[in-house]
Design a protein around this motif. Structure first.
Motif, PDB file in Angstrom:
ATOM      1  N   PRO A  60       0.791  -1.225   0.000  1.00 31.57           N
ATOM      2  CA  PRO A  60       0.000   0.000   0.000  1.00 31.57           C
ATOM      3  C   PRO A  60       0.828   1.282   0.000  1.00 31.57           C
ATOM      4  N   VAL A  61       2.153   1.190   0.247  1.00 26.92           N
ATOM      5  CA  VAL A  61       2.987   2.386   0.297  1.00 26.92           C
ATOM      6  C   VAL A  61       3.396   2.760  -1.126  1.00 26.92           C
ATOM      7  N   LYS A  62       2.997   3.961  -1.557  1.00 23.99           N
ATOM      8  CA  LYS A  62       3.331   4.432  -2.904  1.00 23.99           C
ATOM      9  C   LYS A  62       4.682   5.134  -2.926  1.00 23.99           C
ATOM     10  N   ALA A  63       5.005   5.841  -1.833  1.00 22.88           N
ATOM     11  CA  ALA A  63       6.264   6.587  -1.806  1.00 22.88           C
ATOM     12  C   ALA A  63       6.687   6.825  -0.364  1.00 22.88           C
ATOM     13  N   VAL A  64       8.008   6.914  -0.184  1.00 24.03           N
ATOM     14  CA  VAL A  64       8.589   7.299   1.106  1.00 24.03           C
ATOM     15  C   VAL A  64       9.172   8.692   0.911  1.00 24.03           C
ATOM     16  N   LEU A  65       8.764   9.606   1.757  1.00 23.44           N
ATOM     17  CA  LEU A  65       9.193  10.998   1.640  1.00 23.44           C
ATOM     18  C   LEU A  65      10.003  11.378   2.875  1.00 23.44           C
ATOM     19  N   PHE A  66      11.094  12.089   2.663  1.00 27.55           N
ATOM     20  CA  PHE A  66      11.919  12.564   3.769  1.00 27.55           C
ATOM     21  C   PHE A  66      11.421  13.951   4.168  1.00 27.55           C
ATOM     22  N   THR A  67      11.024  14.106   5.414  1.00 24.13           N
ATOM     23  CA  THR A  67      10.637  15.441   5.891  1.00 24.13           C
ATOM     24  C   THR A  67      11.791  16.091   6.652  1.00 24.13           C
ATOM     25  N   SER A  68      12.761  15.282   7.059  1.00 24.49           N
ATOM     26  CA  SER A  68      13.972  15.794   7.675  1.00 24.49           C
ATOM     27  C   SER A  68      15.072  14.762   7.423  1.00 24.49           C
ATOM     28  N   PHE A  69      16.271  15.258   7.077  1.00 23.61           N
ATOM     29  CA  PHE A  69      17.385  14.342   6.764  1.00 23.61           C
ATOM     30  C   PHE A  69      18.682  15.018   7.221  1.00 23.61           C
ATOM     31  N   ILE A  70      19.233  14.547   8.348  1.00 25.47           N
ATOM     32  CA  ILE A  70      20.439  15.162   8.937  1.00 25.47           C
ATOM     33  C   ILE A  70      21.507  14.087   9.123  1.00 25.47           C
ATOM     34  N   ILE A  71      22.698  14.363   8.586  1.00 25.56           N
ATOM     35  CA  ILE A  71      23.864  13.487   8.801  1.00 25.56           C
ATOM     36  C   ILE A  71      24.900  14.311   9.546  1.00 25.56           C
ATOM     37  N   GLN A  72      25.410  13.772  10.665  1.00 31.02           N
ATOM     38  CA  GLN A  72      26.478  14.448  11.411  1.00 31.02           C
ATOM     39  C   GLN A  72      27.584  13.467  11.703  1.00 31.02           C
TER      40      GLN A  72
END
Length: 188
Positions: A176-188
């Protein structure tokens, strides 16, 4: 004698009037009973047709066809927000971590309860997938797009596990999942 004949004739006339009234009353009662029975039968049959129609509607609602999905393409999308994920990435130049917040676009709202029921397993699989990545893989746009696709496949495989065909090969099922969306993406 003439007087005697008249009362006899009057009695004869009175008797037919009474039998006509009695006949009319009996016919009226029979008519009312027949109409009441017909009305009751009509209501029962009408109620039975409604119940069958409700079952057909319920079946159609429970199993939407692929054609219906194409028609619903113009319907408002359904989004589910997941809690934030914070994981350690595979070390390259020291300790690095990833903090990401995801939103899932679903085909329809009916998949939301199933998604919520499987949330612990989904979160586990996402955490394992994210922690297996290197920061250098995730920094470019293509890396994020590949990650989003991998997350989508992982979540769909939890909700609708892949099925094996006759040859023993697993065929991925569309979830049922059509898309995965990133609302926040932080790499440290």
């Amino acid at each position: 004698m003439a007087k005697d004949a008249k009362p006899a004739e009057e009695g004869a006339e009175v008797a037919p009037k009474k039998s006509k009234k009695l006949l009319i009353i009996i016919l009226a009662v029979v008519l009312v009973v027949v109409l009441a029975g017909g009305g009751a039968a009509f209501m029962l049959l009408k109620k039975g047709d409604h119940e069958e129609g409700d079952e057909e509607v319920a079946e159609e609602t429970a199993k939407p066809k692929k054609k219906d999905k194409k028609k619903d393409a113009h319907a408002a999308p359904v989004f589910v927000n997941l809690d934030p994920f914070t994981v350690n990435l595979v070390p390259e130049t020291g300790d690095q971590y990833l903090q990401v917040i995801l939103s899932l676009e679903l085909e329809d709202a009916a998949a939301d309860p199933q998604l919520k029921a499987l949330t612990p397993k989904i979160r586990n699989n996402i955490t394992l997938l994210l922690s297996s990545k290197k920061a250098s893989e995730l920094l470019p746009k293509e890396g994020k797009e590949k990650l989003a696709e991998a997350l989508k496949e992982e979540i769909n495989s939890v909700i609708e596990p892949p099925k094996k065909n006759k040859k023993g090969e697993t065929t991925p099922s569309e979830g049922p999942v059509k898309a995965v969306l990133f609302t926040s993406f932080i790499i440290q």
